[in-house]
Write a protein that holds these residues in place. Structure first.
Motif, short mmCIF file in Angstrom:
data_model
loop_
_atom_site.label_atom_id
_atom_site.label_comp_id
_atom_site.label_asym_id
_atom_site.label_seq_id
_atom_site.Cartn_x
_atom_site.Cartn_y
_atom_site.Cartn_z
N ALA A 1 0.81 -1.22 0.00
CA ALA A 1 0.00 0.00 0.00
C ALA A 1 0.84 1.27 0.00
O ALA A 1 0.31 2.37 0.03
CB ALA A 1 -0.93 0.01 1.21
N ALA A 2 2.19 1.10 -0.04
CA ALA A 2 3.13 2.22 -0.02
C ALA A 2 2.93 3.12 1.18
O ALA A 2 3.01 4.34 1.09
CB ALA A 2 3.03 3.04 -1.32
N ASP A 3 2.68 2.48 2.34
CA ASP A 3 2.55 3.24 3.59
C ASP A 3 3.89 3.89 3.92
O ASP A 3 4.91 3.20 4.02
CB ASP A 3 2.15 2.28 4.72
N PRO A 4 3.93 5.24 4.06
CA PRO A 4 5.21 5.92 4.28
C PRO A 4 5.99 5.40 5.48
O PRO A 4 7.21 5.27 5.41
CB PRO A 4 4.79 7.39 4.46
N ALA A 5 5.29 5.11 6.58
CA ALA A 5 5.99 4.61 7.77
C ALA A 5 6.61 3.25 7.50
O ALA A 5 7.74 2.97 7.92
CB ALA A 5 5.02 4.53 8.95
N ALA A 6 5.90 2.39 6.76
CA ALA A 6 6.44 1.07 6.44
C ALA A 6 7.64 1.18 5.52
O ALA A 6 8.64 0.47 5.68
CB ALA A 6 5.36 0.21 5.80
N LEU A 7 7.57 2.08 4.53
CA LEU A 7 8.69 2.25 3.60
C LEU A 7 9.89 2.88 4.29
O LEU A 7 11.03 2.55 3.97
CB LEU A 7 8.25 3.09 2.40
N ALA A 8 9.63 3.79 5.23
CA ALA A 8 10.74 4.37 6.00
C ALA A 8 11.43 3.29 6.82
O ALA A 8 12.67 3.27 6.93
CB ALA A 8 10.22 5.49 6.90
N ALA A 9 10.65 2.36 7.38
CA ALA A 9 11.23 1.27 8.16
C ALA A 9 12.03 0.34 7.26
O ALA A 9 13.10 -0.15 7.65
CB ALA A 9 10.12 0.49 8.86
N VAL A 10 11.55 0.08 6.04
CA VAL A 10 12.30 -0.74 5.08
C VAL A 10 13.65 -0.09 4.78
O VAL A 10 14.69 -0.76 4.75
CB VAL A 10 11.49 -0.93 3.79
N ASN A 11 13.64 1.23 4.58
CA ASN A 11 14.90 1.91 4.28
C ASN A 11 15.88 1.83 5.44
O ASN A 11 17.07 1.58 5.24
CB ASN A 11 14.62 3.38 3.94
N ARG A 12 15.38 2.02 6.66
CA ARG A 12 16.26 1.95 7.83
C ARG A 12 16.86 0.55 7.99
O ARG A 12 18.02 0.40 8.35
CB ARG A 12 15.50 2.34 9.09
N GLN A 13 16.06 -0.46 7.71
CA GLN A 13 16.48 -1.83 7.98
C GLN A 13 17.27 -2.45 6.82
O GLN A 13 18.22 -3.22 7.04
CB GLN A 13 15.24 -2.69 8.27
N TYR A 14 16.86 -2.10 5.57
CA TYR A 14 17.46 -2.78 4.41
C TYR A 14 18.15 -1.81 3.45
O TYR A 14 18.70 -2.26 2.44
CB TYR A 14 16.38 -3.57 3.66
N HIS A 15 18.09 -0.52 3.71
CA HIS A 15 18.79 0.50 2.92
C HIS A 15 18.37 0.47 1.45
O HIS A 15 19.22 0.46 0.55
CB HIS A 15 20.31 0.32 3.05
N THR A 16 17.08 0.45 1.22
CA THR A 16 16.56 0.47 -0.15
C THR A 16 15.14 1.01 -0.18
O THR A 16 14.43 0.97 0.83
CB THR A 16 16.59 -0.95 -0.76
N GLY A 17 14.75 1.50 -1.35
CA GLY A 17 13.37 1.89 -1.60
C GLY A 17 12.72 0.98 -2.63
O GLY A 17 11.66 1.31 -3.17
N LEU A 18 13.37 -0.16 -2.92
CA LEU A 18 12.88 -1.11 -3.91
C LEU A 18 12.43 -2.39 -3.21
O LEU A 18 13.22 -3.02 -2.49
CB LEU A 18 13.97 -1.44 -4.93
N VAL A 19 11.19 -2.78 -3.43
CA VAL A 19 10.65 -4.00 -2.82
C VAL A 19 9.86 -4.76 -3.87
O VAL A 19 9.01 -4.18 -4.56
CB VAL A 19 9.72 -3.68 -1.63
N LEU A 20 10.13 -6.06 -3.99
CA LEU A 20 9.32 -6.93 -4.84
C LEU A 20 8.46 -7.81 -3.94
O LEU A 20 8.98 -8.60 -3.16
CB LEU A 20 10.20 -7.80 -5.74
N LEU A 21 7.15 -7.65 -4.07
CA LEU A 21 6.21 -8.48 -3.34
C LEU A 21 5.62 -9.51 -4.31
O LEU A 21 5.30 -9.19 -5.46
CB LEU A 21 5.08 -7.64 -2.75
#
Length: 326
Positions: free
Chosen positions: A169-189
């Motif tokens: 859903a491109a939730d900003p808080a979730a994407l910010a957490a992805v960046n902090r944890q995995y250092h990327t803005g690219l996700v394949l679901l």
């Protein structure tokens, strides 16, 4: 906000027309693991060539260099650029971990006549099997190998993975957490089902969706690797014929430190040639950018790095609209 504005004014004096400096990208884009049948010289030399081909594609920002003059000769001389290598046993058999000397690779990319849009961050794989559970690294080997062979790296979820629904859903808080944890803005679901799979690629907060058909999980995953690389290429690998210029609006800057981090991010991007701050309003700044790629492509590449989100609504006077993630 008044204190933030005062600090922004002070920082404007420092960064207003500061030329971009190009720091080396962190991580290991110069290291590749390739399968080998044995430890013979012939197998090792072939592995060096295969590994160099993947590294060149990475450093060139995902561009296909195979038709460039001198490419084949460079692969034949791959051993001269190897910094170190090591054989290892993996679940799939014998592999060779090859690491190339970064300066030699960058010089070769330039010699091949390529203007890089920058090394892309890895793609986080959040792929669910038919039972709804996330697949692990071994199960995703065919997807990772297909993407890796075309210069796209991947990372895998750890013991505390993000919620796939919130990421989709491109939730900003979730994407910010992805960046902090995995250092990327690219996700394949992905979601595997009988005879097929559904895929969503999140890049900088924007979603691309497609479905595929296949007789086996490996076939579906291998096809997804190709689909991933092709979609990333269309969005991110847009190399301009000459310098471009335009304006970026970036909102979500809650402090002077956010602003300084934004400027540093721009300076570290090899396609950015000049950054100038034109003004600030509330939590946003308007930036003049001179780059070697179109401004829309620059915005997409910046968002792929994970610190920024692409915004759909245009800001008055700006060619692209981004939001800073903390």
């Amino acid at each position: 906000m008044r204190l933030f504005r005062l600090l922004i004014v002070a920082l404007l004096l420092v960064f207003a027309a500061l030329p971009a400096s190009h720091a080396q990208v962190a991580g290991s884009p110069y290291s590749v693991v390739v399968p080998v049948a044995d430890t013979s010289d012939a197998q090792r030399d072939q592995a060096f060539a295969t590994a160099l081909g993947q590294v060149l594609t990475r450093v060139a920002g995902g561009q296909d260099l195979r038709s460039n003059a001198g490419y084949a000769d460079a692969l034949g001389n791959a051993a001269s650029m190897v910094q170190k290598f090591q054989y290892q046993r993996a679940a799939t058999g014998l592999v060779l971990n090859v690491e190339f000397e970064p300066g030699s690779v960058r010089r070769l990319v330039a010699k091949l006549g390529v203007q890089s849009a920058g090394i892309k961050p890895p793609v986080l794989l959040l792929v669910q099997g038919g039972d709804g559970h996330l697949l692990d690294q071994s199960a995703l080997a065919s997807l990772a190998a297909t993407a890796g062979a075309r210069g796209t790296g991947v990372v895998y979820p750890d013991g505390n993975p993000p919620d796939p629904a919130r990421v989709a859903a491109a939730d900003p808080a979730a994407l910010a957490a992805v960046n902090r944890q995995y250092h990327t803005g690219l996700v394949l679901l992905g979601k595997l089902r009988d005879g097929g799979a559904d895929w969503t690629l999140i890049s900088g907060g924007q979603a691309q969706r497609w479905s595929s058909q296949g007789a086996s999980a490996d076939a579906l995953l291998g096809d997804a690797g190709n689909g991933l690389v092709e979609r990333l290429g269309k969005q991110l690998n847009v190399i301009g014929a000459g310098p471009s210029e335009g304006k970026l609006w970036v909102s979500g800057l809650a402090s002077a430190m956010d602003y300084a981090s934004l400027v540093a991010t721009l300076q570290d991007d090899p396609s950015v040639k000049q950054v100038q701050t034109l003004g600030a309003q509330n939590d946003g700044v308007l930036l003049y950018i001179k780059a070697s790629v179109p401004i829309s492509a620059l915005a997409a590449n910046l968002a792929a790095g994970g610190h920024l989100l692409l915004q759909g609504e245009p800001h008055p006077g700006a060619d692209a609209n981004l939001r800073w993630l903390r």
